[in-house]
Write an enzyme that holds these catalytic residues in place. Structure first.
Site, PDB file in Angstrom:
ATOM      1  N   ARG A   1       7.182 -14.242   0.466  1.00  0.00           N
ATOM      2  CA  ARG A   1       6.507 -13.000   0.886  1.00  0.00           C
ATOM      3  C   ARG A   1       6.960 -12.588   2.276  1.00  0.00           C
ATOM      4  NH1 ARG A   1       5.039  -8.961   2.328  1.00  0.00           N
ATOM      5  NH2 ARG A   1       3.086  -7.811   2.026  1.00  0.00           N
TER       6      ARG A   1
ATOM      7  N   GLU B   1       0.824  -1.202   0.000  1.00  0.00           N
ATOM      8  CA  GLU B   1       0.000   0.000   0.000  1.00  0.00           C
ATOM      9  C   GLU B   1       0.863   1.258   0.000  1.00  0.00           C
ATOM     10  OE1 GLU B   1      -0.353  -2.514   2.035  1.00  0.00           O
ATOM     11  OE2 GLU B   1      -2.408  -3.283   1.891  1.00  0.00           O
TER      12      GLU B   1
END
Length: 441
Positions: free
Chosen positions: A271, A68
């Site tokens: 990740r 984000e």
């Protein structure tokens, strides 16, 4: 659920937070021991400021984590160009590091306060933001309610709602409407996301596209890149990036299947790098030789897997290959961002479970820049085909670039939508006495 019951449910949520507040300190200390909180700044999570508030207009921008934060960097720079102070909050240690490396002292960075009555009131009373801009999908009831009580505009940009979140909110539609109707503006990623926000009570809602398509490619250290390219030499490479548990095992299977044919190097980027020790043990158990980025291991001709267990170096790993499988899509669900590999000249492969990035994948697949594989056998065949077929690989790479160009434009639409809220702040900032403005910096 009626509107009255919805208000009672939200009041219950708020009161539960008040009762649990005494336990927050030990909880944050425990997270700090695990490396999930910055020990020296954990009081920021309780709403205590660690920096001075500058004079003049200030916009609170929140991005939960690294993805984000990267998405809204261009938007933040646009706001800075308009002479508005930016208070940027994030929720993770890694995103705080990204802010430091990309924005340095251009913004005021704080960790986001917990969604509890006392931290939120303390935070807002000190910073007094003129507007709050939040990226993507998080909804925090106490924060939403307190912003509304203070008449601070709440704007959501690059907004999306996953299938699971929409179903959950829809099941409690009165609670959703009580929260979502407090939003001043929603700028959604797609028509589907926009319709979902409207269904849940938000208004007005417009569509901009995905801000991630307007970001710059992730950077890398050119010296380090040169060293690894020299070590790899002419070996073919492919990458499995943003992988989740189970997908590293699939990548190992692909590597063992193709090694007799290609002698390729597999670049594996989980990740969550804190899983790297367990992943290395699994790979060694498969009989594979591993070089780790965190140890600065040399990639030799015998190396099977280059384990990218560092933070903030996706630009490095993607520049070492032209074929990238994007994880959380075969052994897990939701998908991860395919735009970065497409930007950096990779043919994109993915499993079928990509609902969190549905629009991006649809566009890339339609243009020919990405291909969906249903299982590990199909993944191995696709990787092999792209490694040995230069024309097919180059065509996918070029198609990915074309798709990215078509998807651009979200930033301009977002900034235009923000103008009714931002332009008055710019005027106010420019009316500040020059001495005051200099002191605020």
């Amino acid at each position: 659920m009626s509107s009255g019951l919805a208000r009672m449910a939200l009041l219950g949520y708020r009161m539960a937070g008040v009762m649990l507040y005494p336990l927050v300190g030990p909880y944050l200390s425990y997270r700090a021991m695990k490396g999930k909180e910055d020990r020296s700044r954990r009081l920021e999570r309780l709403g205590y400021a660690s920096l001075a508030r500058p004079r003049g207009p200030l916009v609170w921008v929140h991005a939960a984590s690294v993805g984000e934060t990267i998405a809204i960097l261009p938007m933040i720079r646009e706001l800075l160009r308009r002479e508005i102070h930016i208070l940027l909050t994030t929720g993770t240690v890694t995103s705080a590091g990204l802010v430091q490396s990309r924005l340095a002292d251009e913004v005021i960075h704080q960790y986001v306060p917990l969604d509890l009555k006392f931290p939120i009131k303390r935070f807002l009373s000190y910073w007094k933001p003129d507007a709050c801009i939040t990226a993507e999908s998080e909804i925090w009831p106490t924060t939403v309610a307190e912003l509304a009580r203070r008449h601070i505009p709440q704007i959501r940009v690059n907004a999306r709602i996953s299938d699971r979140s929409f179903e959950r909110w829809h099941n409690y539609s009165s609670v959703a409407e009580t929260l979502f109707e407090k939003m001043s503006l929603v700028v959604a990623q797609s028509d589907m996301d926009a319709e979902r926000f409207r269904d849940l009570g938000a208004w007005p809602v417009i569509v901009s596209g995905n801000l991630k398509s307007d970001t710059d490619p992730p950077p890398c250290d050119e010296t380090v890149l040169g060293v690894y390219r020299k070590q790899i030499g002419n070996r073919p490479t492919w990458a499995a990036i943003s992988t989740f548990e189970g997908e590293e095992k699939l990548a190992a299977t692909v590597h063992r299947t193709l090694k007799p044919k290609n002698s390729q190097l597999t670049i594996l980027v989980p990740r969550h790098p804190d899983r790297a020790d367990a992943i290395e043990e699994m790979l060694k158990g498969e009989g594979l030789k591993v070089a780790r980025r965190s140890r600065n291991d040399v990639i030799s001709a015998e190396t099977d897997v280059f384990l990218g267990d560092s933070i903030g170096e996706m630009g490095l790993y993607l520049r070492l290959t032209e074929v990238a499988f994007v994880g959380k899509s075969l052994a897990n669900e939701g998908g991860q961002n395919p735009l970065e590999p497409a930007m950096l000249g990779c043919a994109v492969l993915s499993g079928p479970h990509v609902q969190n990035f549905r629009d991006a994948y649809q566009h890339l697949v339609r243009k020919g820049g990405a291909r969906i594989v249903k299982d590990v056998e199909m993944l191995a065949k696709a990787v092999h085909y792209l490694l040995i077929n230069d024309l097919a690989r180059i065509k996918m790479v070029d198609s990915g670039h074309d798709a990215m160009e078509e998807m651009r434009g979200a930033l301009a639409k977002t900034v235009k939508a923000l103008e009714p809220y931002i332009n008055p702040l710019t005027v106010s900032a420019r009316l500040q006495p020059k001495a005051t403005a200099a002191a605020s910096r």
